[in-house]
Design a protein around this motif. Structure first.
Motif, PDB file in Angstrom:
ATOM      1  N   ILE A  59       0.848  -1.187   0.000  1.00 29.47           N
ATOM      2  CA  ILE A  59       0.000   0.000   0.000  1.00 29.47           C
ATOM      3  C   ILE A  59       0.886   1.241   0.000  1.00 29.47           C
ATOM      4  CG2 ILE A  59      -1.711   1.295   1.304  1.00 29.47           C
ATOM      5  CD1 ILE A  59      -2.733  -1.368   2.363  1.00 29.47           C
ATOM      6  N   ASP A  60       0.537   2.174  -0.859  1.00 20.98           N
ATOM      7  CA  ASP A  60       1.260   3.436  -0.940  1.00 20.98           C
ATOM      8  C   ASP A  60       1.083   4.194   0.374  1.00 20.98           C
ATOM      9  OD1 ASP A  60       2.030   6.094  -1.404  1.00 20.98           O
ATOM     10  OD2 ASP A  60       1.522   5.937  -3.523  1.00 20.98           O
ATOM     11  N   PRO A  61       2.167   4.656   0.988  1.00 18.71           N
ATOM     12  CA  PRO A  61       2.055   5.392   2.257  1.00 18.71           C
ATOM     13  C   PRO A  61       1.166   6.631   2.159  1.00 18.71           C
ATOM     14  CG  PRO A  61       4.347   4.846   1.792  1.00 18.71           C
ATOM     15  CD  PRO A  61       3.551   4.460   0.587  1.00 18.71           C
ATOM     16  N   MET A  62       1.058   7.227   0.979  1.00 16.30           N
ATOM     17  CA  MET A  62       0.228   8.420   0.825  1.00 16.30           C
ATOM     18  C   MET A  62      -1.262   8.082   0.890  1.00 16.30           C
ATOM     19  SD  MET A  62       2.166  10.751  -1.978  1.00 16.30           S
ATOM     20  CE  MET A  62       0.974  12.041  -1.731  1.00 16.30           C
ATOM     21  N   ALA A  63      -1.611   6.819   0.712  1.00 13.02           N
ATOM     22  CA  ALA A  63      -3.015   6.426   0.698  1.00 13.02           C
ATOM     23  C   ALA A  63      -3.407   5.568   1.898  1.00 13.02           C
ATOM     24  CB  ALA A  63      -3.321   5.673  -0.593  1.00 13.02           C
ATOM     25  N   VAL A  64      -2.458   5.243   2.758  1.00 11.41           N
ATOM     26  CA  VAL A  64      -2.727   4.312   3.842  1.00 11.41           C
ATOM     27  C   VAL A  64      -3.842   4.802   4.777  1.00 11.41           C
ATOM     28  CG1 VAL A  64      -0.991   5.126   5.493  1.00 11.41           C
ATOM     29  CG2 VAL A  64      -1.605   2.719   5.429  1.00 11.41           C
ATOM     30  N   ASP A  65      -3.987   6.108   4.943  1.00 16.15           N
ATOM     31  CA  ASP A  65      -5.038   6.611   5.827  1.00 16.15           C
ATOM     32  C   ASP A  65      -6.433   6.350   5.266  1.00 16.15           C
ATOM     33  OD1 ASP A  65      -4.410   8.510   3.818  1.00 16.15           O
ATOM     34  OD2 ASP A  65      -5.455  10.064   4.941  1.00 16.15           O
ATOM     35  N   LEU A  66      -6.516   6.069   3.975  1.00 16.83           N
ATOM     36  CA  LEU A  66      -7.811   5.796   3.367  1.00 16.83           C
ATOM     37  C   LEU A  66      -8.268   4.350   3.571  1.00 16.83           C
ATOM     38  CD1 LEU A  66      -7.292   7.693   0.001  1.00 16.83           C
ATOM     39  CD2 LEU A  66      -8.588   8.446   1.994  1.00 16.83           C
ATOM     40  N   VAL A  67      -7.345   3.468   3.894  1.00 14.86           N
ATOM     41  CA  VAL A  67      -7.677   2.048   4.033  1.00 14.86           C
ATOM     42  C   VAL A  67      -8.740   1.827   5.102  1.00 14.86           C
ATOM     43  CG1 VAL A  67      -6.781  -0.242   4.631  1.00 14.86           C
ATOM     44  CG2 VAL A  67      -5.463   1.257   3.137  1.00 14.86           C
ATOM     45  N   LEU A  72     -12.114   3.067   3.931  1.00 12.40           N
ATOM     46  CA  LEU A  72     -12.711   2.180   2.931  1.00 12.40           C
ATOM     47  C   LEU A  72     -13.281   0.918   3.567  1.00 12.40           C
ATOM     48  CD1 LEU A  72     -10.106   2.610   0.082  1.00 12.40           C
ATOM     49  CD2 LEU A  72     -12.564   3.017  -0.140  1.00 12.40           C
ATOM     50  N   VAL A  73     -12.533   0.328   4.464  1.00  9.80           N
ATOM     51  CA  VAL A  73     -12.992  -0.899   5.134  1.00  9.80           C
ATOM     52  C   VAL A  73     -14.236  -0.619   5.975  1.00  9.80           C
ATOM     53  CG1 VAL A  73     -12.378  -2.640   6.863  1.00  9.80           C
ATOM     54  CG2 VAL A  73     -10.738  -2.015   5.089  1.00  9.80           C
ATOM     55  N   ALA A  74     -14.214   0.480   6.719  1.00  9.32           N
ATOM     56  CA  ALA A  74     -15.369   0.823   7.558  1.00  9.32           C
ATOM     57  C   ALA A  74     -16.606   1.096   6.706  1.00  9.32           C
ATOM     58  CB  ALA A  74     -15.040   2.029   8.427  1.00  9.32           C
ATOM     59  N   ALA A  75     -16.431   1.820   5.614  1.00  7.57           N
ATOM     60  CA  ALA A  75     -17.568   2.126   4.741  1.00  7.57           C
ATOM     61  C   ALA A  75     -18.117   0.857   4.106  1.00  7.57           C
ATOM     62  CB  ALA A  75     -17.155   3.133   3.674  1.00  7.57           C
ATOM     63  N   ARG A  76     -17.232  -0.036   3.683  1.00  5.71           N
ATOM     64  CA  ARG A  76     -17.684  -1.305   3.106  1.00  5.71           C
ATOM     65  C   ARG A  76     -18.463  -2.127   4.124  1.00  5.71           C
ATOM     66  NH1 ARG A  76     -13.567  -5.815   2.914  1.00  5.71           N
ATOM     67  NH2 ARG A  76     -14.182  -5.616   5.081  1.00  5.71           N
ATOM     68  N   ASP A  77     -17.927  -2.226   5.337  1.00 10.46           N
ATOM     69  CA  ASP A  77     -18.597  -3.006   6.376  1.00 10.46           C
ATOM     70  C   ASP A  77     -19.974  -2.420   6.710  1.00 10.46           C
ATOM     71  OD1 ASP A  77     -16.377  -4.645   6.424  1.00 10.46           O
ATOM     72  OD2 ASP A  77     -15.598  -3.836   8.315  1.00 10.46           O
ATOM     73  N   LEU A  87     -13.922   8.035  -1.887  1.00 10.70           N
ATOM     74  CA  LEU A  87     -12.661   7.598  -1.291  1.00 10.70           C
ATOM     75  C   LEU A  87     -11.741   6.981  -2.331  1.00 10.70           C
ATOM     76  CD1 LEU A  87     -13.988   6.004   2.026  1.00 10.70           C
ATOM     77  CD2 LEU A  87     -12.621   8.104   1.827  1.00 10.70           C
ATOM     78  N   LEU A  88     -12.298   6.198  -3.233  1.00  8.07           N
ATOM     79  CA  LEU A  88     -11.475   5.598  -4.289  1.00  8.07           C
ATOM     80  C   LEU A  88     -10.955   6.656  -5.253  1.00  8.07           C
ATOM     81  CD1 LEU A  88     -13.499   2.346  -4.982  1.00  8.07           C
ATOM     82  CD2 LEU A  88     -11.280   2.544  -3.835  1.00  8.07           C
ATOM     83  N   ASP A  89     -11.745   7.664  -5.537  1.00 13.44           N
ATOM     84  CA  ASP A  89     -11.258   8.781  -6.353  1.00 13.44           C
ATOM     85  C   ASP A  89     -10.062   9.453  -5.681  1.00 13.44           C
ATOM     86  OD1 ASP A  89     -13.149   8.356  -8.311  1.00 13.44           O
ATOM     87  OD2 ASP A  89     -14.483   9.970  -7.621  1.00 13.44           O
ATOM     88  N   GLU A  90     -10.164   9.660  -4.374  1.00 14.72           N
ATOM     89  CA  GLU A  90      -9.052  10.265  -3.634  1.00 14.72           C
ATOM     90  C   GLU A  90      -7.834   9.347  -3.662  1.00 14.72           C
ATOM     91  OE1 GLU A  90      -6.791  12.901  -1.337  1.00 14.72           O
ATOM     92  OE2 GLU A  90      -8.505  13.162  -2.661  1.00 14.72           O
ATOM     93  N   TRP A  91      -8.056   8.060  -3.512  1.00 13.51           N
ATOM     94  CA  TRP A  91      -6.966   7.074  -3.579  1.00 13.51           C
ATOM     95  C   TRP A  91      -6.242   7.216  -4.919  1.00 13.51           C
ATOM     96  CZ3 TRP A  91      -6.012   2.712  -0.206  1.00 13.51           C
ATOM     97  CH2 TRP A  91      -5.030   1.838  -0.674  1.00 13.51           C
ATOM     98  N   ASN A  92      -7.009   7.248  -6.000  1.00 13.12           N
ATOM     99  CA  ASN A  92      -6.416   7.358  -7.328  1.00 13.12           C
ATOM    100  C   ASN A  92      -5.724   8.708  -7.526  1.00 13.12           C
ATOM    101  OD1 ASN A  92      -7.169   4.798  -8.188  1.00 13.12           O
ATOM    102  ND2 ASN A  92      -9.184   5.513  -8.795  1.00 13.12           N
TER     103      ASN A  92
END
Length: 52
Positions: A2-10, A13-18, A42-47
């Protein structure tokens, strides 16, 4: 890896999916649709953060 710049989004994303899956299990399709939009944002921000 995982890219360190995006790790805070993980976690987001998991919470929203759950939560979305929980809403669908309860039959709350309106909230599930809102959570889908949030996941898309969130995925747009990830990209956006992805290295070129």
């Amino acid at each position: 890896m995982i890219d360190p710049m995006a790790v805070d989004l993980v976690a987001e994303l998991v919470a929203a999916r759950d939560e979305r899956l929980s809403c669908l299990a309860r039959g709350d399709v309106e909230t599930a649709a809102l959570l889908s939009a949030w996941i898309d944002a969130l995925l747009d921000e990830w990209n956006r953060r992805a290295p070129e």
